[in-house]
Every structure is written in C-alpha cells, then in structure tokens.
Motif scaffolding. Structure first.
Motif, PDB file in Angstrom:
ATOM      1  N   LYS A 140       0.719  -1.211   0.176  1.00  0.00           N
ATOM      2  CA  LYS A 140       0.082  -0.071   0.014  1.00  0.00           C
ATOM      3  C   LYS A 140       0.928   1.230   0.075  1.00  0.00           C
ATOM      4  O   LYS A 140       1.072   2.135  -0.112  1.00  0.00           O
ATOM      5  CB  LYS A 140      -0.670   0.121   1.511  1.00  0.00           C
ATOM      6  CG  LYS A 140      -2.082   0.690   1.393  1.00  0.00           C
ATOM      7  CD  LYS A 140      -3.159   0.470   2.136  1.00  0.00           C
ATOM      8  CE  LYS A 140      -4.709   0.448   1.449  1.00  0.00           C
ATOM      9  NZ  LYS A 140      -4.928   0.720   2.964  1.00  0.00           N
ATOM     10  N   LEU A 141       2.538   0.742   0.764  1.00  0.00           N
ATOM     11  CA  LEU A 141       2.356   2.265   0.633  1.00  0.00           C
ATOM     12  C   LEU A 141       3.499   2.638  -0.373  1.00  0.00           C
ATOM     13  O   LEU A 141       3.762   3.860  -1.036  1.00  0.00           O
ATOM     14  CB  LEU A 141       3.771   2.716   1.902  1.00  0.00           C
ATOM     15  CG  LEU A 141       4.494   3.357   2.609  1.00  0.00           C
ATOM     16  CD1 LEU A 141       3.823   4.859   2.680  1.00  0.00           C
ATOM     17  CD2 LEU A 141       5.625   3.506   3.968  1.00  0.00           C
ATOM     18  N   ALA A 142       3.504   0.980  -1.068  1.00  0.00           N
ATOM     19  CA  ALA A 142       5.029   1.198  -2.078  1.00  0.00           C
ATOM     20  C   ALA A 142       4.418   1.850  -3.141  1.00  0.00           C
ATOM     21  O   ALA A 142       4.087   2.996  -4.119  1.00  0.00           O
ATOM     22  CB  ALA A 142       5.284   0.100  -2.420  1.00  0.00           C
ATOM     23  N   ASN A 143       2.597   1.957  -3.093  1.00  0.00           N
ATOM     24  CA  ASN A 143       1.591   2.031  -4.932  1.00  0.00           C
ATOM     25  C   ASN A 143       1.421   3.825  -4.329  1.00  0.00           C
ATOM     26  O   ASN A 143       1.457   4.405  -5.017  1.00  0.00           O
ATOM     27  CB  ASN A 143       0.240   1.472  -4.557  1.00  0.00           C
ATOM     28  CG  ASN A 143       0.633  -0.063  -4.718  1.00  0.00           C
ATOM     29  OD1 ASN A 143       1.388   0.022  -6.092  1.00  0.00           O
ATOM     30  ND2 ASN A 143       0.147  -0.667  -4.535  1.00  0.00           N
ATOM     31  N   LYS A 144       1.461   4.449  -3.028  1.00  0.00           N
ATOM     32  CA  LYS A 144       1.703   5.621  -2.467  1.00  0.00           C
ATOM     33  C   LYS A 144       2.621   6.123  -2.951  1.00  0.00           C
ATOM     34  O   LYS A 144       2.778   7.155  -3.904  1.00  0.00           O
ATOM     35  CB  LYS A 144       1.748   5.588  -0.544  1.00  0.00           C
ATOM     36  CG  LYS A 144       0.157   6.643  -0.506  1.00  0.00           C
ATOM     37  CD  LYS A 144      -0.253   6.907   0.844  1.00  0.00           C
ATOM     38  CE  LYS A 144      -0.724   7.666   1.309  1.00  0.00           C
ATOM     39  NZ  LYS A 144      -0.869   7.566   2.453  1.00  0.00           N
ATOM     40  N   CYS A 145       3.275   5.579  -2.980  1.00  0.00           N
ATOM     41  CA  CYS A 145       4.896   6.410  -3.060  1.00  0.00           C
ATOM     42  C   CYS A 145       4.905   6.677  -5.085  1.00  0.00           C
ATOM     43  O   CYS A 145       5.572   7.543  -5.279  1.00  0.00           O
ATOM     44  CB  CYS A 145       6.663   5.628  -2.577  1.00  0.00           C
ATOM     45  SG  CYS A 145       6.591   5.920  -0.409  1.00  0.00           S
ATOM     46  N   THR A 195      11.493  -2.080 -10.643  1.00  0.00           N
ATOM     47  CA  THR A 195      10.913  -3.217  -9.674  1.00  0.00           C
ATOM     48  C   THR A 195       9.675  -3.470  -9.090  1.00  0.00           C
ATOM     49  O   THR A 195       9.586  -4.709  -8.630  1.00  0.00           O
ATOM     50  CB  THR A 195      12.146  -2.147  -8.215  1.00  0.00           C
ATOM     51  OG1 THR A 195      13.141  -1.277  -8.588  1.00  0.00           O
ATOM     52  CG2 THR A 195      12.106  -3.201  -6.897  1.00  0.00           C
ATOM     53  N   ALA A 196       8.562  -2.864  -9.246  1.00  0.00           N
ATOM     54  CA  ALA A 196       6.763  -3.214  -8.926  1.00  0.00           C
ATOM     55  C   ALA A 196       6.484  -4.190  -9.577  1.00  0.00           C
ATOM     56  O   ALA A 196       6.171  -5.189  -9.141  1.00  0.00           O
ATOM     57  CB  ALA A 196       6.392  -1.765  -8.187  1.00  0.00           C
ATOM     58  N   SER A 197       6.931  -4.291 -10.663  1.00  0.00           N
ATOM     59  CA  SER A 197       6.459  -5.165 -12.039  1.00  0.00           C
ATOM     60  C   SER A 197       7.573  -5.505 -13.137  1.00  0.00           C
ATOM     61  O   SER A 197       7.499  -4.808 -14.103  1.00  0.00           O
ATOM     62  CB  SER A 197       5.850  -5.017 -12.472  1.00  0.00           C
ATOM     63  OG  SER A 197       5.137  -5.524 -13.636  1.00  0.00           O
ATOM     64  N   PRO A 198       8.639  -6.040 -13.150  1.00  0.00           N
ATOM     65  CA  PRO A 198       9.924  -5.865 -13.124  1.00  0.00           C
ATOM     66  C   PRO A 198       9.913  -6.364 -14.775  1.00  0.00           C
ATOM     67  O   PRO A 198       8.914  -7.198 -15.299  1.00  0.00           O
ATOM     68  CB  PRO A 198      10.514  -6.813 -12.451  1.00  0.00           C
ATOM     69  CG  PRO A 198      10.155  -7.620 -10.753  1.00  0.00           C
ATOM     70  CD  PRO A 198       8.348  -6.750 -11.913  1.00  0.00           C
ATOM     71  N   SER A 199      10.408  -5.689 -15.808  1.00  0.00           N
ATOM     72  CA  SER A 199      10.821  -6.922 -17.447  1.00  0.00           C
ATOM     73  C   SER A 199      12.038  -6.196 -17.502  1.00  0.00           C
ATOM     74  O   SER A 199      12.460  -4.665 -16.893  1.00  0.00           O
ATOM     75  CB  SER A 199       9.636  -5.858 -17.548  1.00  0.00           C
ATOM     76  OG  SER A 199       9.608  -4.639 -18.420  1.00  0.00           O
ATOM     77  N   ARG A 200      12.343  -6.416 -18.506  1.00  0.00           N
ATOM     78  CA  ARG A 200      13.479  -5.848 -19.467  1.00  0.00           C
ATOM     79  C   ARG A 200      13.369  -4.520 -19.793  1.00  0.00           C
ATOM     80  O   ARG A 200      14.221  -3.453 -19.878  1.00  0.00           O
ATOM     81  CB  ARG A 200      14.278  -7.128 -20.040  1.00  0.00           C
ATOM     82  CG  ARG A 200      15.637  -6.693 -20.925  1.00  0.00           C
ATOM     83  CD  ARG A 200      16.288  -7.671 -21.501  1.00  0.00           C
ATOM     84  NE  ARG A 200      17.380  -6.915 -22.460  1.00  0.00           N
ATOM     85  CZ  ARG A 200      18.422  -8.232 -22.672  1.00  0.00           C
ATOM     86  NH1 ARG A 200      18.071  -8.789 -23.307  1.00  0.00           N
ATOM     87  NH2 ARG A 200      19.250  -7.251 -23.099  1.00  0.00           N
ATOM     88  N   VAL A 201      12.042  -3.926 -20.401  1.00  0.00           N
ATOM     89  CA  VAL A 201      11.760  -3.445 -20.637  1.00  0.00           C
ATOM     90  C   VAL A 201      11.859  -2.244 -19.958  1.00  0.00           C
ATOM     91  O   VAL A 201      11.975  -0.915 -20.418  1.00  0.00           O
ATOM     92  CB  VAL A 201      10.430  -3.437 -21.739  1.00  0.00           C
ATOM     93  CG1 VAL A 201      10.116  -2.403 -22.309  1.00  0.00           C
ATOM     94  CG2 VAL A 201      10.806  -3.858 -23.188  1.00  0.00           C
ATOM     95  N   LYS A 202      11.095  -2.767 -18.648  1.00  0.00           N
ATOM     96  CA  LYS A 202      10.755  -1.419 -18.076  1.00  0.00           C
ATOM     97  C   LYS A 202      12.328  -0.554 -17.173  1.00  0.00           C
ATOM     98  O   LYS A 202      12.682   0.277 -17.453  1.00  0.00           O
ATOM     99  CB  LYS A 202      10.162  -1.520 -16.967  1.00  0.00           C
ATOM    100  CG  LYS A 202       8.128  -1.846 -17.357  1.00  0.00           C
ATOM    101  CD  LYS A 202       7.333  -2.076 -16.213  1.00  0.00           C
ATOM    102  CE  LYS A 202       6.139  -2.291 -16.624  1.00  0.00           C
ATOM    103  NZ  LYS A 202       5.129  -3.270 -15.894  1.00  0.00           N
ATOM    104  N   ARG A 204      19.503  -4.515 -11.007  1.00  0.00           N
ATOM    105  CA  ARG A 204      18.057  -5.078 -10.570  1.00  0.00           C
ATOM    106  C   ARG A 204      18.329  -6.164 -11.827  1.00  0.00           C
ATOM    107  O   ARG A 204      17.257  -6.912 -11.658  1.00  0.00           O
ATOM    108  CB  ARG A 204      17.175  -4.126 -10.022  1.00  0.00           C
ATOM    109  CG  ARG A 204      17.275  -3.949  -8.729  1.00  0.00           C
ATOM    110  CD  ARG A 204      17.257  -4.632  -7.427  1.00  0.00           C
ATOM    111  NE  ARG A 204      16.234  -5.234  -7.580  1.00  0.00           N
ATOM    112  CZ  ARG A 204      16.646  -6.625  -7.257  1.00  0.00           C
ATOM    113  NH1 ARG A 204      17.827  -7.599  -6.713  1.00  0.00           N
ATOM    114  NH2 ARG A 204      15.388  -7.846  -7.737  1.00  0.00           N
ATOM    115  N   CYS A 205      18.310  -5.578 -12.474  1.00  0.00           N
ATOM    116  CA  CYS A 205      18.298  -6.148 -13.933  1.00  0.00           C
ATOM    117  C   CYS A 205      18.446  -7.155 -14.168  1.00  0.00           C
ATOM    118  O   CYS A 205      18.318  -8.378 -14.117  1.00  0.00           O
ATOM    119  CB  CYS A 205      17.970  -4.927 -14.990  1.00  0.00           C
ATOM    120  SG  CYS A 205      17.445  -5.890 -17.007  1.00  0.00           S
TER     121      CYS A 205
END
Length: 109
Positions: free
Chosen positions: A1-6, A31-38, A61-62
């Motif tokens: 919840k806090l992460a989404n707020k941030c 970081t929240a929804s990892p993919s190479r593109v992101k 992280r990637c």
C-alpha cells in the motif's frame, strides 16, 4: 500500500516536470513489475538525469531479474547488466559495493 502511494507521488511529481522524480518513478515502476523493457526505460531516464548511483542500481536489479528467469539467453544479458552496474558503482566510488559484487559474481574477477 505504501509502495503504491510512493509510486503515485513520484508519478505526479514526474508529470509536473520534476527532473529528479522521473528516473525514480521509472525505477520504482520497474521494481514493482519487473521486465527488461521497464528496466531499460528506467536506466535510460537515470542516465539522462546523470544519477550514476540509481543507474547502477537499475542495472544490478535488471541483471538479477534476468538471472532469476534462468535460461541461457538471459544469462548473458544478465551478466552484461551486472558488469555495467559494477563499473558504475566503481566510478561512483562505492568500493564496499564493488567488493561485495566481486565476492558474489565470479565472472567479474
């Protein structure tokens, strides 16, 4: 919840044109929804803002994300991201971090 707020907070700052918020927002999004593109998008924004430390973190992280996928194609790409992160940390002067990476990744030696 806090992460989404941030994430929402940095998104709104980014839309308002904050040059520092944009790379942080994209890094958090990757970081929240990892993919190479992101991650590539985050890395690009971090490089553009000249945030070497955040660029290094996004590369690391990637690399970890791709390594966790566990196939040979991603293994080579993972190592490229890890190597890039290592040299960025090195250039930034984060010697403890680079020493830790040398211990964890034999291919850096």
């Amino acid at each position: 919840k806090l992460a989404n707020k941030c994430l929402g907070y940095f998104k709104s700052l980014s839309k308002l044109g904050s040059p520092n918020a944009t790379p942080i927002y994209h890094f958090m999004k990757a970081t929240a929804s990892p993919s190479r593109v992101k991650y590539d998008e985050a890395i690009s924004h971090c490089e553009e803002a000249r945030m070497v430390h955040l660029t290094a973190m996004a590369n690391e992280r990637c690399g970890a994300f791709l390594s966790d996928l566990g196939n040979d194609d991603n293994d080579d790409a993972s190592k490229e991201y890890i190597v890039a992160a290592y040299w960025m940390y090195h250039d930034w002067g984060a010697s403890s971090k680079t020493n830790n990476m040398l211990e964890r990744h034999s291919f850096l030696k």
